[in-house]
Design an enzyme around this catalytic site. Sequence first.
Site, short mmCIF file in Angstrom:
data_model
loop_
_atom_site.label_atom_id
_atom_site.label_comp_id
_atom_site.label_asym_id
_atom_site.label_seq_id
_atom_site.Cartn_x
_atom_site.Cartn_y
_atom_site.Cartn_z
N GLN A 161 -4.93 -0.82 -20.46
CA GLN A 161 -5.49 -1.23 -20.79
C GLN A 161 -4.67 -3.31 -20.57
O GLN A 161 -5.96 -3.63 -20.68
CB GLN A 161 -5.17 -0.90 -22.56
CG GLN A 161 -6.50 -2.30 -23.56
CD GLN A 161 -5.86 -1.37 -24.80
OE1 GLN A 161 -6.76 -0.78 -25.06
NE2 GLN A 161 -5.17 -1.96 -25.33
N GLU A 205 -7.60 -10.60 -25.08
CA GLU A 205 -6.33 -11.24 -25.58
C GLU A 205 -5.50 -12.50 -24.74
O GLU A 205 -3.79 -12.20 -24.74
CB GLU A 205 -4.78 -9.87 -25.50
CG GLU A 205 -5.50 -8.93 -26.33
CD GLU A 205 -4.29 -7.18 -26.92
OE1 GLU A 205 -3.62 -7.26 -26.17
OE2 GLU A 205 -4.12 -7.10 -28.00
N ASP A 242 0.21 -0.90 -20.62
CA ASP A 242 -0.95 0.41 -22.33
C ASP A 242 -1.23 0.88 -21.53
O ASP A 242 -2.59 0.11 -21.53
CB ASP A 242 -0.90 -0.91 -23.30
CG ASP A 242 -0.82 -0.68 -24.60
OD1 ASP A 242 -1.13 1.29 -24.16
OD2 ASP A 242 -1.85 -0.93 -25.43
N GLU A 285 3.51 2.75 -22.86
CA GLU A 285 2.92 2.18 -23.97
C GLU A 285 1.88 2.95 -23.10
O GLU A 285 0.81 3.13 -23.02
CB GLU A 285 2.62 1.25 -24.88
CG GLU A 285 1.99 0.74 -26.35
CD GLU A 285 1.16 -0.23 -26.90
OE1 GLU A 285 2.04 -1.26 -26.21
OE2 GLU A 285 0.06 -0.26 -27.13
N ASP A 312 1.87 3.42 -29.73
CA ASP A 312 0.63 3.11 -30.67
C ASP A 312 -0.06 3.68 -31.40
O ASP A 312 0.05 3.80 -32.30
CB ASP A 312 0.28 2.36 -29.76
CG ASP A 312 -1.09 1.45 -30.22
OD1 ASP A 312 -0.76 1.45 -31.63
OD2 ASP A 312 -1.63 1.33 -29.48
N LYS A 337 1.46 -2.41 -36.17
CA LYS A 337 0.78 -2.54 -36.43
C LYS A 337 0.53 -2.51 -37.76
O LYS A 337 0.52 -1.68 -38.00
CB LYS A 337 -0.56 -2.13 -35.41
CG LYS A 337 -0.41 -2.70 -33.93
CD LYS A 337 -0.82 -2.07 -33.30
CE LYS A 337 -1.35 -2.01 -31.95
NZ LYS A 337 -2.62 -1.43 -31.23
N ARG A 366 -3.00 -7.03 -33.03
CA ARG A 366 -4.17 -6.48 -32.39
C ARG A 366 -5.18 -7.47 -31.37
O ARG A 366 -4.85 -8.57 -31.19
CB ARG A 366 -4.74 -6.31 -33.59
CG ARG A 366 -4.70 -5.20 -35.45
CD ARG A 366 -4.27 -4.33 -34.16
NE ARG A 366 -4.34 -3.04 -33.43
CZ ARG A 366 -5.27 -1.89 -34.12
NH1 ARG A 366 -4.80 -1.71 -34.80
NH2 ARG A 366 -5.66 -1.11 -33.29
P1 PGA Z 1 -6.15 -3.09 -30.05
O1 PGA Z 1 -5.23 -3.49 -28.93
O2 PGA Z 1 -5.53 -3.95 -31.00
O3 PGA Z 1 -7.25 -3.27 -29.22
O4 PGA Z 1 -6.12 -1.48 -30.88
C1 PGA Z 1 -4.08 -3.21 -28.87
C2 PGA Z 1 -3.06 -2.08 -27.84
O5 PGA Z 1 -3.47 -1.43 -28.36
O6 PGA Z 1 -1.43 -2.67 -28.44
ZN ZN Z 2 -1.55 -0.07 -27.39
#
Ligand code: PGA
Ligand code: ZN
Length: 424
Positions: A161, A205, A242, A285, A312, A337, A366
Amino acid sequence: MTTIAAVAAWEALDSRGKPTVAVAVTLDDGSRATALAPSGASAGSHEARELRDGGHRYRGAGVRQAVNHVIDRIAPRVVGADADEPADIDALLVTLDPRADLGDLGANAVLAVSLATWRAVARRRGSLARLLQPEGALLLPMPMVNVVSGGAHAGRLIDIQDVLVIPNGAPDFATALEWASRVRAEAAVLAQEHGYETAVLVADEGGLGLPLPGNRAALQLVADAIERAGLEPGRDASIALDLAATQLVRDGLYELAGEGRRLDSAALVAEVAEWADAFPILSVEDLLGEDDWEGWSLATATLGDRVRLVGDDLFVTDPRRVERGILDRAANAVLIKVNQSGTVSGAFAALTRARAAGWDTIVSARSGDTEQSWLADLAVGWSAGQIKVGSTHRSERTAKWNRLLELEATEKTVFARSPMGVRR
Ligand code: PGA
Ligand code: ZN
């Protein structure tokens, strides 16, 4: 005593154009602040549950019910309450929802009220960072900056990701951000040289979304970009990943779709160990899925002495899950988070539990985020040491970087040590 005088709420939009809950809290001395809830795309199933309306508006993603819950069910209970200690408001908020996951009121409703309360109280102390840490030098976090995006944030162009850079040799925050920005820029130039004309486009992002032939190609691109930026891999700048592996699970195995392979936990750990041998990887991660506790323990036993293993979706900012992770030796760092928890205090409890075990703590945005910059103040006020916000592109990302630059320019600060104790 300071009390909450009024709470207003409305539906706003996040950085992906999806609705989100916005709240304004006004105190009896006139201090007023707003908060907008962020929202994930690769959300874990154990997270506090945000409420979405369904139906036709915004393809079902509307938050009018959550907004109405703020107005009809939360406001009558918090107006008049003592807000001198915002943690007391958080403690009250979690009693208002019959569900532990806050899914009845909506965690997006609860979090926006919690955050707006903290921010309103902070108005009287200068900033949220200074409310959380009134005295002494503020600790600016080491940034983790997204360079190449995949998974749910970039149409699954690659399986990983996030491929990020950690400018772990930088002497101060501003230099760290410049180095990270330079690596991202060099990665874009390199990608264009390799024929990827879409390297000018940005993912959710702000990272590069590229149809690379596989995960190793993404690691190679970032490693090459570090060198092209004139930085020494490992000493000046390192790679963080991640995998968001919860998203990779198919029929009990982890599917690397881009490479046509399905791996069990042990094979995935072995694969990542090979990556860590070949590339300057400092942090991984969600190497494994949200309930694969055994896989996590194997990963930590195999890699934990040389790679930071960050939970996470595994921990979802829940102190009880962090506790289990410490007992099981199932990671050595936690991602924090606030919307996974539902309140500012709940997130802080997860952070302090991890810190007490000697773990690294990383405060994170996020993928669906907003123009607000409170995350930077939380990371600093909590002395988290690390922050993950996405890339250096898109205003909802730069809002946080710019707030950290402002703190560095205007407050007495020190810059965080590198992850895994790597010396600068
Ligand atoms: P998400 O991704 O905000 O789409 O969950 C961020 C992450 O996985 O760190
Ligand atoms: Zn993550």
